[in-house]
Design a protein around this motif. Structure first.
Motif, PDB file in Angstrom:
ATOM      1  N   TRP A  69       0.823  -1.203   0.000  1.00  0.00           N
ATOM      2  CA  TRP A  69       0.000   0.000   0.000  1.00  0.00           C
ATOM      3  C   TRP A  69       0.862   1.260   0.000  1.00  0.00           C
ATOM      4  CZ3 TRP A  69      -4.802   1.436  -0.931  1.00  0.00           C
ATOM      5  CH2 TRP A  69      -5.793   0.445  -0.982  1.00  0.00           C
ATOM      6  N   GLY A  70       1.965   1.251   0.747  1.00  0.00           N
ATOM      7  CA  GLY A  70       2.797   2.444   0.815  1.00  0.00           C
ATOM      8  C   GLY A  70       3.515   2.756  -0.478  1.00  0.00           C
ATOM      9  N   SER A  71       3.752   1.758  -1.316  1.00  0.00           N
ATOM     10  CA  SER A  71       4.460   1.990  -2.573  1.00  0.00           C
ATOM     11  C   SER A  71       3.550   2.523  -3.676  1.00  0.00           C
ATOM     12  CB  SER A  71       5.117   0.692  -3.046  1.00  0.00           C
ATOM     13  OG  SER A  71       4.133  -0.301  -3.290  1.00  0.00           O
ATOM     14  N   SER A  72       2.251   2.370  -3.519  1.00  0.00           N
ATOM     15  CA  SER A  72       1.329   2.771  -4.595  1.00  0.00           C
ATOM     16  C   SER A  72       0.233   3.721  -4.128  1.00  0.00           C
ATOM     17  CB  SER A  72       0.675   1.522  -5.195  1.00  0.00           C
ATOM     18  OG  SER A  72      -0.035   0.791  -4.196  1.00  0.00           O
ATOM     19  N   ALA A  73       0.232   4.122  -2.856  1.00  0.00           N
ATOM     20  CA  ALA A  73      -0.816   5.006  -2.348  1.00  0.00           C
ATOM     21  C   ALA A  73      -0.182   6.032  -1.421  1.00  0.00           C
ATOM     22  CB  ALA A  73      -1.887   4.190  -1.603  1.00  0.00           C
ATOM     23  N   ARG A 103       6.210  -2.888 -13.220  1.00  0.00           N
ATOM     24  CA  ARG A 103       7.643  -2.615 -13.412  1.00  0.00           C
ATOM     25  C   ARG A 103       8.373  -2.938 -12.118  1.00  0.00           C
ATOM     26  NH1 ARG A 103       5.260   2.299 -12.347  1.00  0.00           N
ATOM     27  NH2 ARG A 103       6.282   3.603 -10.771  1.00  0.00           N
ATOM     28  N   PRO A 104       9.660  -3.276 -12.201  1.00  0.00           N
ATOM     29  CA  PRO A 104      10.423  -3.570 -10.972  1.00  0.00           C
ATOM     30  C   PRO A 104      10.643  -2.305 -10.156  1.00  0.00           C
ATOM     31  CG  PRO A 104      11.862  -3.613 -12.884  1.00  0.00           C
ATOM     32  CD  PRO A 104      10.472  -3.480 -13.422  1.00  0.00           C
ATOM     33  N   MET A 105      10.553  -2.445  -8.840  1.00  0.00           N
ATOM     34  CA  MET A 105      10.694  -1.289  -7.950  1.00  0.00           C
ATOM     35  C   MET A 105      12.010  -1.307  -7.179  1.00  0.00           C
ATOM     36  SD  MET A 105       7.897   0.313  -8.543  1.00  0.00           S
ATOM     37  CE  MET A 105       7.762   1.518  -7.233  1.00  0.00           C
ATOM     38  N   LEU A 106      12.765  -2.394  -7.269  1.00  0.00           N
ATOM     39  CA  LEU A 106      14.052  -2.490  -6.605  1.00  0.00           C
ATOM     40  C   LEU A 106      15.151  -2.715  -7.635  1.00  0.00           C
ATOM     41  CD1 LEU A 106      13.392  -4.724  -3.460  1.00  0.00           C
ATOM     42  CD2 LEU A 106      13.615  -2.249  -3.553  1.00  0.00           C
ATOM     43  N   ALA A 107      16.340  -2.267  -7.301  1.00  0.00           N
ATOM     44  CA  ALA A 107      17.497  -2.521  -8.156  1.00  0.00           C
ATOM     45  C   ALA A 107      18.099  -3.869  -7.767  1.00  0.00           C
ATOM     46  CB  ALA A 107      18.527  -1.404  -7.997  1.00  0.00           C
ATOM     47  N   VAL A 110       4.550  -5.988  -5.638  1.00  0.00           N
ATOM     48  CA  VAL A 110       4.517  -4.614  -6.146  1.00  0.00           C
ATOM     49  C   VAL A 110       4.835  -4.583  -7.640  1.00  0.00           C
ATOM     50  CG1 VAL A 110       5.654  -2.371  -5.995  1.00  0.00           C
ATOM     51  CG2 VAL A 110       5.032  -3.594  -3.910  1.00  0.00           C
ATOM     52  N   ARG A 111       5.754  -5.432  -8.069  1.00  0.00           N
ATOM     53  CA  ARG A 111       6.077  -5.478  -9.501  1.00  0.00           C
ATOM     54  C   ARG A 111       4.875  -5.924 -10.322  1.00  0.00           C
ATOM     55  NH1 ARG A 111      11.242  -8.577 -12.290  1.00  0.00           N
ATOM     56  NH2 ARG A 111      10.741  -7.997 -14.458  1.00  0.00           N
ATOM     57  N   ALA A 112       4.146  -6.924  -9.819  1.00  0.00           N
ATOM     58  CA  ALA A 112       2.944  -7.376 -10.523  1.00  0.00           C
ATOM     59  C   ALA A 112       1.860  -6.303 -10.519  1.00  0.00           C
ATOM     60  CB  ALA A 112       2.421  -8.658  -9.878  1.00  0.00           C
ATOM     61  N   ARG A 113       1.801  -5.529  -9.447  1.00  0.00           N
ATOM     62  CA  ARG A 113       0.767  -4.500  -9.335  1.00  0.00           C
ATOM     63  C   ARG A 113       1.112  -3.260 -10.147  1.00  0.00           C
ATOM     64  NH1 ARG A 113      -1.703  -2.404  -3.550  1.00  0.00           N
ATOM     65  NH2 ARG A 113      -3.360  -1.093  -4.428  1.00  0.00           N
TER      66      ARG A 113
END
Length: 368
Positions: free
Chosen positions: A44-48, A240-244, A234-237
């Motif tokens: 939730w914190g990564s997308s809201a 795109r990848p969110m971590l390196a 998060v990547r599926a949601r």
């Protein structure tokens, strides 16, 4: 609407987990909370908005308080859920995988270690009782002791069993020691019991020197599970990848090797000056560092299997076989430690690239 459902789910989950832990469901319940609650908050914190993620963490703490009625339980699950805020920050800023694992592990471990230090005597007594229960179960399964012998051993070990006359004569503990020696002799004669019993007794005797180091292992592994699962979710949601990088790119910082060197010096210092504090610090540090370097060695294995492009079934079989086999744990620790200088992954990448270049050149020559 979706957020309201998520908030109710988090509150219900933390209430259930806290109640289950209260009735003695076991440490697995606590691990489930450590895995599921921060994952929900991180997603939730990564997308809201941050307020939504913070609301989930507060809901987890409130639900745990309802389920357990204890501020300690509320703080435990609230802290676990709040780790998702750190992870969400990492997703938004595209941190590396290893950095996210470290920033989730450190506060969680400090919380656990602080609890152990605050309840030092209670945790020691609980560990001794737990290890004794494991030993008794092992003996029972192997047929090493009859019920009467176990009862006699427990009576001899219990300090209350010694009489006032025994204490006056200075014989306190002699009966307990004789019973332990007799039980150790019986264990040594029973196949499948001797080695494990010796290890469990050693852990009981040296618990102060290993407890804090051993506590890092489940915390670090839990952090890896949470970060990996949250990153995939998060990547599926987000699409795109969110971590390196990922787990195969996990690598501890090079400066950590100095902590390992200091720990080794502590071993030598204890051999020359047998001070309990030196032993406790150096042994706990060594066990904790072993967890980090074991994980790094495991990441090197995952990188190698991925770079070789083996069939999924074969790669999974090799991975599980090496992880399950006890003799490979020291190998993983060694590979992870010496990766500081050897840098196995770049070397492996270059070797595989050179081999594939030679194969392509050979194919072109055959076609000509």
């Amino acid at each position: 609407m979706r957020y309201a459902v998520s908030l109710l789910a988090v509150c219900g989950l933390s209430t259930t987990l806290a109640w289950a832990g209260l009735v003695g469901a076991g440490p697995l319940v606590a691990l489930l909370g450590l895995w599921m609650l921060p994952t929900a908050v991180a997603v939730w914190g990564s997308s809201a908005r941050w307020s939504h993620a913070a609301g989930l963490a507060a809901g987890a703490a409130a639900g745990a308080f309802v389920g357990s009625g204890s501020p300690v339980g509320a703080a435990f699950y609230g802290m676990a859920a709040a780790l998702g805020l750190i992870l969400a920050c990492g997703f938004r800023r595209h941190w590396t995988y290893g950095r996210c694992v470290a920033l989730v592990t450190v506060p969680a471990y400090l919380f656990v270690a602080g609890g152990v230090l605050a309840t030092w005597e209670e945790s020691r007594a609980f560990a001794a009782e737990f290890l004794e229960m494991q030993l008794e179960e092992l003996r029972s399964q192997a047929g090493a002791a009859r019920e009467s012998e176990r009862a006699e051993t427990r009576e001899a070990v219990t300090p209350a069993a010694t009489t006032v006359e025994d204490r006056r004569d200075g014989d306190e503990g002699s009966g307990a020691q004789a019973a332990r020696d007799a039980q150790a002799a019986r264990d040594a004669q029973t196949p499948g019991v001797a080695e494990t019993a010796r290890l469990l007794r050693w852990m009981q005797e040296h618990w102060d020197a290993i407890n804090l180091g051993m506590a890092l292992w489940p915390v670090l592994m839990s952090a890896v599970i949470v970060v990996s699962f949250s990153a995939r979710w998060v990547r599926a949601r987000m699409g795109r990848p969110m971590l390196a990088g990922g787990f195969r790119n996990f690598r501890p910082p090079d400066w950590l090797v100095w902590a390992a060197i200091l720990s080794a010096l502590g071993f030598f210092a204890y051999g020359r000056w047998p001070v309990a504090l030196v032993r406790n610090v150096s042994w706990n540090a060594a066990i904790a560092l072993a967890a980090v370097y074991w994980l790094n060695g495991l990441a090197v294995l995952v990188f190698a299997l991925s770079a070789l492009r083996l069939r999924p079934f074969l790669a999974a079989a090799i991975f599980l076989g090496m992880v399950v086999y006890p003799g490979t744990h020291a190998v993983f620790c060694g590979v992870g430690f010496f990766d500081t200088w050897a840098e196995f992954r770049p070397r492996l990448r270059r070797a595989i690239a050179a081999r594939r270049a030679r194969e392509r050149e050979r194919e072109r020559n055959e076609d000509d």
